[in-house]
Design a protein around this motif. Structure first.
Motif, PDB file in Angstrom:
ATOM      1  N   MET A  74     153.128 -28.669 -73.217  1.00  0.00           N
ATOM      2  CA  MET A  74     153.017 -29.594 -73.962  1.00  0.00           C
ATOM      3  C   MET A  74     151.863 -28.809 -74.769  1.00  0.00           C
ATOM      4  SD  MET A  74     154.076 -32.482 -72.694  1.00  0.00           S
ATOM      5  CE  MET A  74     152.512 -33.792 -73.519  1.00  0.00           C
ATOM      6  N   LEU A  75     150.850 -27.938 -74.570  1.00  0.00           N
ATOM      7  CA  LEU A  75     150.222 -27.011 -76.126  1.00  0.00           C
ATOM      8  C   LEU A  75     150.281 -26.844 -76.669  1.00  0.00           C
ATOM      9  CD1 LEU A  75     146.792 -26.966 -75.486  1.00  0.00           C
ATOM     10  CD2 LEU A  75     147.403 -24.684 -74.854  1.00  0.00           C
ATOM     11  N   GLY A  76     151.591 -26.180 -76.532  1.00  0.00           N
ATOM     12  CA  GLY A  76     151.961 -25.448 -77.261  1.00  0.00           C
ATOM     13  C   GLY A  76     153.064 -26.694 -78.213  1.00  0.00           C
ATOM     14  N   ARG A  77     153.081 -28.125 -77.830  1.00  0.00           N
ATOM     15  CA  ARG A  77     153.667 -29.021 -78.552  1.00  0.00           C
ATOM     16  C   ARG A  77     155.903 -29.145 -79.200  1.00  0.00           C
ATOM     17  NH1 ARG A  77     149.033 -29.679 -83.301  1.00  0.00           N
ATOM     18  NH2 ARG A  77     147.642 -30.329 -81.730  1.00  0.00           N
ATOM     19  N   PHE A  78     156.301 -27.879 -77.475  1.00  0.00           N
ATOM     20  CA  PHE A  78     157.390 -27.474 -78.104  1.00  0.00           C
ATOM     21  C   PHE A  78     158.013 -26.959 -79.420  1.00  0.00           C
ATOM     22  CE2 PHE A  78     158.185 -31.787 -75.531  1.00  0.00           C
ATOM     23  CZ  PHE A  78     157.521 -31.268 -74.380  1.00  0.00           C
ATOM     24  N   ILE A  79     156.918 -26.279 -79.831  1.00  0.00           N
ATOM     25  CA  ILE A  79     156.852 -25.427 -81.065  1.00  0.00           C
ATOM     26  C   ILE A  79     157.490 -24.088 -80.381  1.00  0.00           C
ATOM     27  CG2 ILE A  79     156.490 -24.402 -83.211  1.00  0.00           C
ATOM     28  CD1 ILE A  79     154.751 -26.858 -83.241  1.00  0.00           C
ATOM     29  N   PRO A  80     158.342 -23.333 -80.770  1.00  0.00           N
ATOM     30  CA  PRO A  80     158.720 -22.005 -80.293  1.00  0.00           C
ATOM     31  C   PRO A  80     157.366 -20.991 -80.490  1.00  0.00           C
ATOM     32  CG  PRO A  80     160.307 -22.489 -81.618  1.00  0.00           C
ATOM     33  CD  PRO A  80     159.999 -23.595 -81.325  1.00  0.00           C
ATOM     34  N   SER A  81     156.720 -20.737 -81.561  1.00  0.00           N
ATOM     35  CA  SER A  81     155.846 -19.590 -81.499  1.00  0.00           C
ATOM     36  C   SER A  81     154.886 -20.033 -81.147  1.00  0.00           C
ATOM     37  CB  SER A  81     156.134 -19.170 -83.762  1.00  0.00           C
ATOM     38  OG  SER A  81     155.588 -20.973 -84.055  1.00  0.00           O
ATOM     39  N   ARG A  82     154.539 -21.271 -81.191  1.00  0.00           N
ATOM     40  CA  ARG A  82     153.045 -21.544 -80.176  1.00  0.00           C
ATOM     41  C   ARG A  82     153.270 -22.014 -79.155  1.00  0.00           C
ATOM     42  NH1 ARG A  82     148.858 -25.881 -82.144  1.00  0.00           N
ATOM     43  NH2 ARG A  82     148.178 -27.038 -80.826  1.00  0.00           N
ATOM     44  N   THR A  83     153.994 -22.086 -78.167  1.00  0.00           N
ATOM     45  CA  THR A  83     154.310 -21.751 -76.956  1.00  0.00           C
ATOM     46  C   THR A  83     154.666 -20.644 -76.708  1.00  0.00           C
ATOM     47  OG1 THR A  83     155.648 -24.448 -77.609  1.00  0.00           O
ATOM     48  CG2 THR A  83     155.975 -22.369 -75.587  1.00  0.00           C
ATOM     49  N   LEU A  84     154.890 -20.022 -77.673  1.00  0.00           N
ATOM     50  CA  LEU A  84     155.180 -18.243 -77.402  1.00  0.00           C
ATOM     51  C   LEU A  84     153.241 -18.094 -77.171  1.00  0.00           C
ATOM     52  CD1 LEU A  84     156.150 -15.339 -76.511  1.00  0.00           C
ATOM     53  CD2 LEU A  84     156.533 -15.212 -79.023  1.00  0.00           C
ATOM     54  N   GLY A  85     152.536 -18.474 -77.859  1.00  0.00           N
ATOM     55  CA  GLY A  85     151.123 -17.833 -78.070  1.00  0.00           C
ATOM     56  C   GLY A  85     150.034 -17.997 -77.255  1.00  0.00           C
ATOM     57  N   PHE A  86     150.551 -19.422 -76.505  1.00  0.00           N
ATOM     58  CA  PHE A  86     149.854 -19.462 -75.747  1.00  0.00           C
ATOM     59  C   PHE A  86     150.525 -19.388 -74.095  1.00  0.00           C
ATOM     60  CE2 PHE A  86     148.275 -23.143 -77.802  1.00  0.00           C
ATOM     61  CZ  PHE A  86     147.339 -23.974 -78.144  1.00  0.00           C
ATOM     62  N   PHE A  87     151.507 -19.302 -73.881  1.00  0.00           N
ATOM     63  CA  PHE A  87     152.161 -19.073 -73.104  1.00  0.00           C
ATOM     64  C   PHE A  87     151.252 -17.497 -72.629  1.00  0.00           C
ATOM     65  CE2 PHE A  87     155.814 -20.970 -70.413  1.00  0.00           C
ATOM     66  CZ  PHE A  87     155.494 -21.882 -71.013  1.00  0.00           C
ATOM     67  N   ALA A  88     151.211 -16.480 -73.502  1.00  0.00           N
ATOM     68  CA  ALA A  88     150.672 -15.138 -73.516  1.00  0.00           C
ATOM     69  C   ALA A  88     149.169 -15.063 -73.295  1.00  0.00           C
ATOM     70  CB  ALA A  88     151.119 -14.525 -75.073  1.00  0.00           C
ATOM     71  N   ALA A  89     148.857 -16.145 -73.542  1.00  0.00           N
ATOM     72  CA  ALA A  89     147.277 -16.403 -73.997  1.00  0.00           C
ATOM     73  C   ALA A  89     147.032 -16.318 -71.965  1.00  0.00           C
ATOM     74  CB  ALA A  89     147.094 -17.084 -74.291  1.00  0.00           C
ATOM     75  N   THR A  90     147.860 -16.848 -71.618  1.00  0.00           N
ATOM     76  CA  THR A  90     147.443 -17.496 -69.555  1.00  0.00           C
ATOM     77  C   THR A  90     147.810 -16.589 -69.105  1.00  0.00           C
ATOM     78  OG1 THR A  90     148.120 -20.065 -70.837  1.00  0.00           O
ATOM     79  CG2 THR A  90     148.717 -18.990 -68.545  1.00  0.00           C
ATOM     80  N   VAL A  91     149.243 -15.858 -69.722  1.00  0.00           N
ATOM     81  CA  VAL A  91     149.493 -14.630 -68.766  1.00  0.00           C
ATOM     82  C   VAL A  91     147.911 -13.395 -68.847  1.00  0.00           C
ATOM     83  CG1 VAL A  91     150.279 -12.175 -68.434  1.00  0.00           C
ATOM     84  CG2 VAL A  91     151.791 -14.607 -69.280  1.00  0.00           C
ATOM     85  N   VAL A  92     147.058 -13.574 -69.612  1.00  0.00           N
ATOM     86  CA  VAL A  92     146.523 -12.792 -70.114  1.00  0.00           C
ATOM     87  C   VAL A  92     145.011 -12.559 -69.406  1.00  0.00           C
ATOM     88  CG1 VAL A  92     143.654 -11.754 -72.011  1.00  0.00           C
ATOM     89  CG2 VAL A  92     146.523 -12.198 -72.856  1.00  0.00           C
ATOM     90  N   VAL A  93     145.025 -14.038 -69.549  1.00  0.00           N
ATOM     91  CA  VAL A  93     143.456 -14.736 -67.858  1.00  0.00           C
ATOM     92  C   VAL A  93     144.201 -14.053 -66.491  1.00  0.00           C
ATOM     93  CG1 VAL A  93     142.853 -16.169 -66.913  1.00  0.00           C
ATOM     94  CG2 VAL A  93     143.195 -16.320 -69.981  1.00  0.00           C
ATOM     95  N   LEU A  94     145.641 -14.359 -66.231  1.00  0.00           N
ATOM     96  CA  LEU A  94     146.485 -13.794 -64.881  1.00  0.00           C
ATOM     97  C   LEU A  94     146.242 -12.802 -64.171  1.00  0.00           C
ATOM     98  CD1 LEU A  94     149.757 -16.612 -65.286  1.00  0.00           C
ATOM     99  CD2 LEU A  94     147.412 -17.328 -63.691  1.00  0.00           C
ATOM    100  N   LEU A  95     146.189 -12.046 -65.871  1.00  0.00           N
ATOM    101  CA  LEU A  95     146.250 -10.532 -65.815  1.00  0.00           C
ATOM    102  C   LEU A  95     144.840  -9.743 -64.818  1.00  0.00           C
ATOM    103  CD1 LEU A  95     148.650  -8.888 -67.639  1.00  0.00           C
ATOM    104  CD2 LEU A  95     148.969  -8.400 -65.683  1.00  0.00           C
ATOM    105  N   LEU A  96     144.009 -11.288 -66.057  1.00  0.00           N
ATOM    106  CA  LEU A  96     142.360 -10.311 -65.361  1.00  0.00           C
ATOM    107  C   LEU A  96     141.869 -10.203 -63.868  1.00  0.00           C
ATOM    108  CD1 LEU A  96     141.311 -11.950 -68.617  1.00  0.00           C
ATOM    109  CD2 LEU A  96     141.033  -9.187 -67.513  1.00  0.00           C
ATOM    110  N   ILE A  97     142.340 -11.887 -63.001  1.00  0.00           N
ATOM    111  CA  ILE A  97     141.886 -12.930 -62.378  1.00  0.00           C
ATOM    112  C   ILE A  97     143.140 -11.123 -61.278  1.00  0.00           C
ATOM    113  CG2 ILE A  97     142.850 -14.082 -60.771  1.00  0.00           C
ATOM    114  CD1 ILE A  97     142.742 -16.340 -62.611  1.00  0.00           C
ATOM    115  N   THR A  98     144.631 -11.045 -61.887  1.00  0.00           N
ATOM    116  CA  THR A  98     144.604 -10.599 -60.836  1.00  0.00           C
ATOM    117  C   THR A  98     144.278  -8.726 -60.398  1.00  0.00           C
ATOM    118  OG1 THR A  98     146.795 -11.026 -61.365  1.00  0.00           O
ATOM    119  CG2 THR A  98     147.174  -8.697 -60.420  1.00  0.00           C
ATOM    120  N   SER A  99     143.586  -8.487 -61.447  1.00  0.00           N
ATOM    121  CA  SER A  99     142.729  -7.134 -61.532  1.00  0.00           C
ATOM    122  C   SER A  99     141.346  -7.394 -60.837  1.00  0.00           C
ATOM    123  CB  SER A  99     142.556  -6.479 -63.235  1.00  0.00           C
ATOM    124  OG  SER A  99     143.675  -6.396 -63.498  1.00  0.00           O
ATOM    125  N   PHE A 100     141.091  -8.139 -60.921  1.00  0.00           N
ATOM    126  CA  PHE A 100     139.523  -8.340 -60.547  1.00  0.00           C
ATOM    127  C   PHE A 100     139.155  -9.632 -58.746  1.00  0.00           C
ATOM    128  CE2 PHE A 100     139.065  -6.865 -64.591  1.00  0.00           C
ATOM    129  CZ  PHE A 100     138.709  -5.961 -64.421  1.00  0.00           C
TER     130      PHE A 100
END
Length: 469
Positions: free
Chosen positions: A347-373
């Protein structure tokens, strides 16, 4: 340099193809399922052959190097042919290109039998290279075919739908492959014989699909423009940056998936055995499948937003029900919570492909930090959740990168498929970091760098400008 305008790829009877693409699309989606299944079997082969040949982790990761290295080499050869002789796929047709890919992949699967009989790790790597060469040809032919086959405005939706079937293959592969290779016929056998029959079965299935494609009526996509030799596709900035993005995405995704069984075995994470860990690996790939179904709906040309929410809610309800009956309420509620998070970011990506891609990647960055520590269930479910957010990345990057390329679409596809070599390079890097530091958890910082670049491409690099490189 100022950009030039190229005629879009069309058919002699564009209206007819647009109205009747659903049947051929269903046929082609079988390919996506099969290569997803085969690719994810590598995650089972890694711990199996590591045990058989007593390998270090970085040596076992050479399985991915051999497999994804073929993507680079075969795509590079294709690109060289395209700039010297003209685009091969556009000359022989997408249908014949798909058939050639299936036949080569079938040969690669069949080679697993002598590789297991001779008990040669090098032979296994060679068989994987041949197999992946066939899949590379399939990727070059099938991905742009799906993007072209139908209205341009819904190309991202179609790509997500077919990639969802790809993810179905990656979801069931750890379960079926883990049972057949680790736990089925000779659970106590430390040799390689258990890989023989599964891969012979795959060879037969690929041959059957090749025959089906041969007799199927697939519309031919052609262009009125003359196909000339040259590297015209490389003049587009958003394609060049997209090539790097595909490298980063596939490298990050494969590195994570290849490490998960060993990660789940860690006492401080879950302490699971290989077969049980394979089930949780299926959650990772299954998340990508569910997320791609969400993406197919969210990025479609469906005008009614409430209709999109209803369909996505229905998919979530089905997933919750399946999880509840298969694994119980606890796991079902966790998965439902992760789906809710995925929908929120969508929803944050507003169904716009490029914007959705950016927010999904940002979420994965956070998840990887949690995974690492983090440790225990928090770390385990954080890394599993990455699958949900990987979901729309490959099809969305691909469609953003080839947008507006017209007659250069197939050439661009070969370059994007070449970039899948990221799956050959990033996993050994992560394995080397794990071996050097003695910490498998900290090695997840390697794919984190990949997702930082994907975030950049989504928010900025994918924009089409008048400037070309």
């Amino acid at each position: 340099m100022a950009g030039t305008t190229h005629t879009n790829v069309t058919t002699p009877a564009q209206q007819e193809v647009t109205e009747n693409y659903k049947g051929p699309l269903v046929t082609v989606t079988m390919l996506f399922f099969m290569w997803g299944f085969i690719t994810c079997l590598n995650d089972i082969l890694i711990p199996k052959l590591q045990l058989v040949f007593t390998l270090e982790l970085w040596q076992a990761m050479l399985i991915q190097t051999a497999f994804f290295g073929a993507y680079f080499i075969i795509s590079l050869l294709y690109f060289i042919l395209s700039i010297t002789k003209g685009d091969p796929i556009r000359r022989i047709g997408y249908k014949n290109g798909i058939i050639v890919g299936l036949l080569v992949a079938a040969v690669g699967c069949a080679l697993f039998y002598p590789a297991a009989s001779t008990l040669s790790y090098g032979f296994f790597l060679g068989a994987l290279f041949v197999l992946a060469s066939g899949i590379t040809i399939l990727q070059i032919a099938a991905n742009p075919y799906v993007a072209i086959l139908g209205p341009p405005e819904s190309a991202a939706s179609r790509m997500n739908l077919t990639q969802a079937l790809n993810s179905l293959g990656t979801t069931v592969a750890p379960i079926i492959g883990g049972y057949l290779i680790f736990g089925a016929v000779n659970a106590s056998d430390t040799g390689a014989d258990s890989v023989k029959m599964p891969y012979l079965g795959l060879a037969a299935a690929l041959l059957a699909i090749a025959l089906l494609i041969k007799i199927a009526k697939l519309p031919g996509i052609q262009s009125s423009d003359e196909i000339k030799p040259g590297a015209g596709a490389l003049r587009y900035r958003h394609l060049v940056l997209g090539i790097i993005c595909i490298f980063a995405y596939v490298g990050g995704e494969v590195a994570i998936g290849s490490t998960l069984i060993n990660f789940f075995r860690l006492p401080e994470i879950a302490g699971l055995e290989e077969a049980e860990a394979g089930h949780f690996l299926a959650f990772y790939w299954g998340g990508a499948m569910v997320g791609r179904f969400f993406g197919a709906v969210a990025l479609s040309n469906m005008k009614n937003a409430n209709g999109k929410y209803l369909v996505i809610g229905g998919i979530a309800a089905v997933v919750f029900g399946l999880m509840f009956f298969a694994y119980g309420l606890h796991e079902a509620l966790i998965v439902l919570g992760l789906i809710a998070l995925n929908f929120g970011v969508l929803m944050l990506g507003r169904f716009i492909p490029s914007r959705t891609l950016g927010f999904f990647a940002a979420t994965v960055v956070v998840l990887l930090l949690i995974t690492s520590f983090a440790t225990g269930a928090v770390a385990m479910w954080s890394v599993i959740a990455i699958g949900l957010f990987n979901s729309i990345m490959f099809p969305t990057i691909f469609t953003l990168a080839i947008k507006g390329l017209g007659v250069h679409t197939s050439q661009a596809s070969s370059l994007l498929v070449m970039a899948i070599v990221g799956g050959a390079i990033v996993p050994p890097l992560q394995g080397a970091v794990a071996d050097i530091t003695g910490s498998l958890q900290l090695s997840f910082l390697v794919p984190l760098v990949c997702y930082l670049y994907i975030m950049y491409y989504g928010f900025s690099g994918s924009k089409i400008t008048q400037e070309t490189v």
